[in-house]
Structures are given as C-alpha cells and as structure tokens.
Design a protein around this motif. Structure first.
Motif, PDB file in Angstrom:
ATOM      1  N   PRO A  92       0.819  -1.217   0.000  1.00 22.89           N
ATOM      2  CA  PRO A  92       0.000   0.000   0.000  1.00 22.89           C
ATOM      3  C   PRO A  92       0.848   1.261   0.000  1.00 22.89           C
ATOM      4  CG  PRO A  92      -0.132  -1.137   2.122  1.00 22.89           C
ATOM      5  CD  PRO A  92       0.557  -2.070   1.183  1.00 22.89           C
ATOM      6  N   ARG A 101       0.203   4.110  -2.899  1.00 26.72           N
ATOM      7  CA  ARG A 101      -0.182   5.473  -2.538  1.00 26.72           C
ATOM      8  C   ARG A 101       0.873   6.480  -2.998  1.00 26.72           C
ATOM      9  NH1 ARG A 101       0.030   8.034   3.126  1.00 26.72           N
ATOM     10  NH2 ARG A 101      -1.343   9.859   2.966  1.00 26.72           N
ATOM     11  N   PHE A 154       0.369   7.390  -6.590  1.00 24.71           N
ATOM     12  CA  PHE A 154      -0.758   8.330  -6.700  1.00 24.71           C
ATOM     13  C   PHE A 154      -0.306   9.741  -6.296  1.00 24.71           C
ATOM     14  CE2 PHE A 154      -4.300   9.835  -3.670  1.00 24.71           C
ATOM     15  CZ  PHE A 154      -4.943  10.602  -4.621  1.00 24.71           C
ATOM     16  N   SER A 177       3.329  10.349   5.950  1.00 27.11           N
ATOM     17  CA  SER A 177       3.076   8.941   6.265  1.00 27.11           C
ATOM     18  C   SER A 177       3.337   8.020   5.067  1.00 27.11           C
ATOM     19  CB  SER A 177       1.634   8.773   6.772  1.00 27.11           C
ATOM     20  OG  SER A 177       0.727   9.321   5.838  1.00 27.11           O
ATOM     21  N   ARG A 227       5.349   5.499   2.809  1.00 28.52           N
ATOM     22  CA  ARG A 227       6.406   4.543   3.161  1.00 28.52           C
ATOM     23  C   ARG A 227       6.858   3.771   1.929  1.00 28.52           C
ATOM     24  NH1 ARG A 227       2.742   0.951   7.280  1.00 28.52           N
ATOM     25  NH2 ARG A 227       0.767   1.153   6.173  1.00 28.52           N
ATOM     26  N   GLY A 286      -8.437  15.122   0.096  1.00 30.56           N
ATOM     27  CA  GLY A 286      -8.354  14.921   1.545  1.00 30.56           C
ATOM     28  C   GLY A 286      -9.443  13.989   2.049  1.00 30.56           C
ATOM     29  N   GLN A 336     -13.886  15.693  -4.785  1.00 31.41           N
ATOM     30  CA  GLN A 336     -13.032  14.610  -5.297  1.00 31.41           C
ATOM     31  C   GLN A 336     -13.124  14.546  -6.827  1.00 31.41           C
ATOM     32  OE1 GLN A 336     -12.915  10.762  -3.162  1.00 31.41           O
ATOM     33  NE2 GLN A 336     -14.479  11.574  -1.810  1.00 31.41           N
ATOM     34  N   HIS A 372      -7.899   1.545  -1.817  1.00 30.34           N
ATOM     35  CA  HIS A 372      -7.933   1.426  -0.361  1.00 30.34           C
ATOM     36  C   HIS A 372      -8.303   0.011   0.078  1.00 30.34           C
ATOM     37  CE1 HIS A 372      -8.470   6.092   0.163  1.00 30.34           C
ATOM     38  NE2 HIS A 372      -7.245   5.742  -0.154  1.00 30.34           N
ATOM     39  N   GLY A 417      -4.108  -1.590   2.683  1.00 31.28           N
ATOM     40  CA  GLY A 417      -3.490  -0.498   3.416  1.00 31.28           C
ATOM     41  C   GLY A 417      -4.282   0.029   4.587  1.00 31.28           C
ATOM     42  N   THR A 418      -3.686   1.003   5.232  1.00 37.66           N
ATOM     43  CA  THR A 418      -4.189   1.491   6.514  1.00 37.66           C
ATOM     44  C   THR A 418      -4.171   3.020   6.564  1.00 37.66           C
ATOM     45  OG1 THR A 418      -1.916   1.343   7.349  1.00 37.66           O
ATOM     46  CG2 THR A 418      -3.356  -0.531   7.806  1.00 37.66           C
ATOM     47  N   GLY A 427      -3.841   6.365   9.568  1.00 40.15           N
ATOM     48  CA  GLY A 427      -3.536   6.735  10.951  1.00 40.15           C
ATOM     49  C   GLY A 427      -4.804   7.231  11.641  1.00 40.15           C
ATOM     50  N   VAL A 439      -6.194  10.796  11.412  1.00 38.40           N
ATOM     51  CA  VAL A 439      -6.745  11.279  10.142  1.00 38.40           C
ATOM     52  C   VAL A 439      -8.284  11.249  10.131  1.00 38.40           C
ATOM     53  CG1 VAL A 439      -6.943  10.616   7.704  1.00 38.40           C
ATOM     54  CG2 VAL A 439      -4.703  10.697   8.794  1.00 38.40           C
ATOM     55  N   ARG A 443      -2.407   2.666  13.404  1.00 42.50           N
ATOM     56  CA  ARG A 443      -2.996   2.507  12.070  1.00 42.50           C
ATOM     57  C   ARG A 443      -4.119   1.470  12.055  1.00 42.50           C
ATOM     58  NH1 ARG A 443      -0.137   5.629   8.585  1.00 42.50           N
ATOM     59  NH2 ARG A 443      -1.146   4.708   6.775  1.00 42.50           N
TER      60      ARG A 443
HETATM   61  C1  HEM Z   1      -9.941   9.746  -3.864  1.00 43.27           C
HETATM   62  C2  HEM Z   1      -9.251  10.471  -3.061  1.00 43.27           C
HETATM   63  C3  HEM Z   1      -8.360   9.900  -1.992  1.00 43.27           C
HETATM   64  C4  HEM Z   1      -8.306  10.305  -0.713  1.00 43.27           C
HETATM   65  C5  HEM Z   1      -9.109  11.411  -0.078  1.00 43.27           C
HETATM   66  C6  HEM Z   1      -7.340   9.466  -0.043  1.00 43.27           C
HETATM   67  C7  HEM Z   1      -6.992   9.592   1.271  1.00 43.27           C
HETATM   68  C8  HEM Z   1      -6.183   8.715   1.962  1.00 43.27           C
HETATM   69  C9  HEM Z   1      -5.850   8.822   3.343  1.00 43.27           C
HETATM   70  C10 HEM Z   1      -6.289   9.938   4.283  1.00 43.27           C
HETATM   71  C11 HEM Z   1      -5.090   7.762   3.660  1.00 43.27           C
HETATM   72  C12 HEM Z   1      -4.480   7.436   5.021  1.00 43.27           C
HETATM   73  C13 HEM Z   1      -3.106   8.064   5.112  1.00 43.27           C
HETATM   74  C14 HEM Z   1      -2.445   7.857   6.438  1.00 43.27           C
HETATM   75  O1  HEM Z   1      -3.086   8.039   7.472  1.00 43.27           O
HETATM   76  O2  HEM Z   1      -1.261   7.482   6.443  1.00 43.27           O
HETATM   77  C15 HEM Z   1      -4.922   6.979   2.472  1.00 43.27           C
HETATM   78  C16 HEM Z   1      -4.218   5.806   2.395  1.00 43.27           C
HETATM   79  C17 HEM Z   1      -4.025   5.108   1.231  1.00 43.27           C
HETATM   80  N1  HEM Z   1      -4.383   5.520  -0.025  1.00 43.27           N
HETATM   81 FE1  HEM Z   1      -5.638   7.014  -0.473  1.00 43.27          FE
HETATM   82  N2  HEM Z   1      -6.838   8.573  -0.926  1.00 43.27           N
HETATM   83  C18 HEM Z   1      -7.417   8.808  -2.136  1.00 43.27           C
HETATM   84  C19 HEM Z   1      -7.145   8.158  -3.308  1.00 43.27           C
HETATM   85  C20 HEM Z   1      -6.230   7.151  -3.449  1.00 43.27           C
HETATM   86  C21 HEM Z   1      -5.797   6.593  -4.704  1.00 43.27           C
HETATM   87  C22 HEM Z   1      -6.223   7.101  -6.064  1.00 43.27           C
HETATM   88  C23 HEM Z   1      -4.933   5.596  -4.410  1.00 43.27           C
HETATM   89  C24 HEM Z   1      -4.182   4.689  -5.352  1.00 43.27           C
HETATM   90  C25 HEM Z   1      -4.641   4.259  -6.480  1.00 43.27           C
HETATM   91  C26 HEM Z   1      -4.830   5.524  -2.977  1.00 43.27           C
HETATM   92  C27 HEM Z   1      -4.103   4.600  -2.280  1.00 43.27           C
HETATM   93  C28 HEM Z   1      -3.978   4.567  -0.910  1.00 43.27           C
HETATM   94  C29 HEM Z   1      -3.347   3.477  -0.187  1.00 43.27           C
HETATM   95  C30 HEM Z   1      -2.814   2.198  -0.811  1.00 43.27           C
HETATM   96  C31 HEM Z   1      -3.368   3.831   1.151  1.00 43.27           C
HETATM   97  C32 HEM Z   1      -2.771   3.041   2.319  1.00 43.27           C
HETATM   98  C33 HEM Z   1      -1.354   3.531   2.549  1.00 43.27           C
HETATM   99  C34 HEM Z   1      -0.583   2.734   3.550  1.00 43.27           C
HETATM  100  O3  HEM Z   1      -1.092   1.777   4.133  1.00 43.27           O
HETATM  101  O4  HEM Z   1       0.608   3.073   3.741  1.00 43.27           O
HETATM  102  N3  HEM Z   1      -5.609   6.495  -2.424  1.00 43.27           N
HETATM  103  N4  HEM Z   1      -5.589   7.585   1.454  1.00 43.27           N
END
Ligand code: HEM
Length: 331
Positions: free
Chosen positions: A67, A71, A74, A102, A104, A167, A175, A196, A199-200, A202, A205, A244
């Motif tokens: 994850p 991320r 992205f 955050s 990694r 956000g 969005q 999503h 992955g995780t 925090g 958030v 997380r």
């Molecule tokens: C649509 C709007 C999106 C919002 C508002 C959003 C928001 C977030 C937030 C707030 C987190 C948690 C971050 C943290 O606390 O460390 C997160 C995690 C993550 N996001 Fe998004 N995200 C969006 C779109 C995407 C997209 C397009 C992808 C990839 C294709 C993506 C992949 C991920 C992944 C894989 C995680 C987990 C990260 C981890 O475990 O280290 N997100 N996202």
C-alpha cells in the motif's frame, strides 16, 4: 486635422513570431518520445525483472510496502505529474508536506534504482521505477497485472507548497473536481479510491468522524452503528494518533472488492470513502463493480485501466526532465 498613426512593425512581427514559435514547439513535441510499452528495449532489457525482484523481496520482508508504494505513485502523479518529484529529499520538498509524511517504501525505490544503475547506468527514470513497482506490488496482493508504459523523465522540482491532494473529508463533488483536473473521470475516481482495498490510515486522520463528527458530539450518522465501537476501540479518543487501522476492515492485505462491499454496509473508514456509497452518482459505479447492477464492471480490469491512465498524468519527456542517478536527489 487628420490623425497621425505611428506604425510599429513590432505589433505585427511579435504576434507572428509567437505563433511560429508555438507551432514549431508543437511540431517538435510530436517527435519527442512518448511513454510507451517496451520503451527501454535493449537499453535495459531486464528493467522489469529487476524491479519485480526488488519488489518481491521487500513485499515478503514487509507487506505494508505494497500500500505504501501504491499510494506514493498516486501522490507522485497528482503533483507535477508522474515525474518522481515525490521521491526528492530536501527541506521544502513534497515529502515534507503533511499528506506525504506517512508515505512509506522510499527505500524500495532507491534499492531498485541502485540495482538498475549497475545493470543499465543513467537509463531508467525513478518515475518509471515507481510506476512499475506500484503495479508489481498490486499483483502480489492479488490484484491485476497491466503493461506499464515507460519513458517518463524525472522532474527537477519538488515543492511542499505544490502538494494539494484529495483529503479524507472531501465531498464527492470536490473529489470529482480534483480527478477531473487530472483528466480522470468519475469512474476512475471510484475505481482508484478502491485502491484502499489494501493499506491502513492513521487514527488521527479520521478519528473525529467516529467520536465527534463535525462537532455534533456524535459519530457520523452514515457509519454502521456496529462499526463505531469497533473503530473507537482501535482508535481511542486520547490514544496514539499514529496508530494505524485497516481501510478495508477484514481484508486489508488482499486486493479484492471487500473495500467496496464495506462501503455498502456503512463500514468505510474515511468520510471520502463512505460518500462514494451515499452519493447518487458514485453509488451506481460501486454497485456495478460489486455485480449488483448491470452492466457489471470487473474491478480488477477497471483498476488496471484507471492505473494506466493515472500513470500518464502530465509525464515529462524531451528536455523537461532527466534520468536521476539517485531517486532522492536531482543530478
Ligand atoms: C480519492 C481520493 C483519496 C483520498 C481522499 C485518499 C486519502 C487517503 C488517506 C487519508 C489515507 C491514510 C493516510 C495515512 O493516514 O497514512 C490513504 C491511504 C491510502 N491511499 Fe488514499 N486517498 C485517495 C485516493 C487514493 C488513490 C487514487 C490511491 C491509489 C490508487 C490511494 C491509495 C492509498 C493506499 C494504498 C493507502 C494506504 C497507505 C498505507 O497503508 O501506507 N488512495 N488515502
């Protein structure tokens, strides 16, 4: 008395020059190499297998890299295009912006870069490595494979002040607007947010949503009541904000439709996720992906298609960028 007009030849020549220059640049751009499948060819014939093997070892050492890198890709593409700008280190670089603190997996990209500099020096961009690694990690979590077009150049600029990402409390309207600004449509939005599924997040958030939503003193009413105590236990009000929690409860390491199914039952963790179900425009897309509405959409192939599109956002070619020697610094 007749008026005297001062004819200045610059008034005609300057616009003419601008038009000619613009046409010449447009024509030159036609001849610049565009990212394409198989771009490196014999210049680095084993680029894909090198990235794959680095990804594999890092996945088995720490599955959270999957994850993390998805991320990161992205966050790279949405800020100055997919140009590896998120990888640059420095006092005011993108990495220092709050949403990126955050992130990694930087070490994974650097490890692949080190190996590629030995196998094919000064050839493969960090932006390409990140795009490939994101695909390979998705595959390891059970997700689809797709051919990644290559040939992006690395950018030379990385500014925290440029980081303006979607956000966790964004409405669907916001969005949509942010994705549209990157030429991604509403289906791309839903499908990519479903990244999503792995992955995780925090606790800090999203915690307010489970205790005091918009200062109402109560949780967000769109949350399934049985889900509230579950998350409250994992993220106590005065507990560690950095702890997380899975974004896809019950299936966090597995690439599947369980995240979408959780939205259906009010079990989305982020508000920005849950609104994809409550909003009348995005809900039918979720339903189609879940096989609840015709015509069905296959999550795996749609995810691959949208990732392909995302990986081509504002890519740099020609004189726009460079091939970095290390991913954390410009040459
Ligand atoms: C649509 C709007 C999106 C919002 C508002 C959003 C928001 C977030 C937030 C707030 C987190 C948690 C971050 C943290 O606390 O460390 C997160 C995690 C993550 N996001 Fe998004 N995200 C969006 C779109 C995407 C997209 C397009 C992808 C990839 C294709 C993506 C992949 C991920 C992944 C894989 C995680 C987990 C990260 C981890 O475990 O280290 N997100 N996202």
């Amino acid at each position: 008395m007749g008026r005297v007009t001062n004819f200045n030849p610059l008034c005609v020549l300057l616009p003419l020059f601008i038009v000619l220059a613009a046409t010449a640049t447009a024509q030159a751009n036609l001849f610049l190499p565009r990212p394409r499948i198989g771009y490196y060819g014999s210049a680095c014939w084993n680029v894909e297998s090198i990235v794959r093997s680095v990804v594999r070892s890092n996945y088995f050492a720490n599955p959270a890299n999957a994850p993390g890198i998805l991320r990161m890709h992205f966050h790279d593409c949405f800020v100055r295009g997919c140009d590896g700008s998120v990888l640059l280190d420095g006092p005011n670089s993108e990495r220092t912006a709050i949403p990126n603190l955050s992130l990694r997996g930087f070490n994974v990209i650097e490890e692949a870069k080190t190996q590629l500099e030995i196998a094919c020096p000064r050839t493969v961009s960090c932006a390409d490595i990140l795009a490939l690694a994101a695909r390979d990690f998705v595959v390891l979590t059970g997700g689809p494979w797709w051919a990644v077009p290559l040939g992006r150049l690395d950018g030379r600029v990385s500014l925290a002040s440029d980081v303006d990402l979607p956000g966790p409390t964004d409405s669907v309207a916001v969005q949509k607007q942010r994705f549209a600004a990157k030429n991604l449509n509403t289906q791309d939005l839903v499908v990519l947010a479903a990244g999503h599924t792995i992955g995780t997040a925090g606790c800090g958030v999203f915690r307010n949503r489970f205790f005091n939503y918009n200062n109402t003193g109560s949780p967000d009413p769109t949350i399934n009541p049985s889900f509230v105590p579950q998350i409250q236990a994992q993220c106590p009000l005065n507990g560690n904000a950095a702890a997380r929690v899975a974004l896809d409860t019950g299936s966090e390491g597995q690439f599947d439709t369980s995240y979408l199914n959780n939205l259906r039952f009010g079990r989305g963790v982020l508000e920005s996720d849950q609104v994809l179900w409550t909003n009348p425009e995005t809900r039918p897309i979720v339903e189609r992906l879940l096989g609840l509405r015709f015509p069905f959409l296959l999550f795996g192939s749609e995810f691959a298609r949208s990732m392909y599109k995302m990986s081509l956002i504002e890519v740099k070619t020609g004189l726009d960028g460079e091939i970095r020697r290390v991913c954390s610094a410009v040459n």
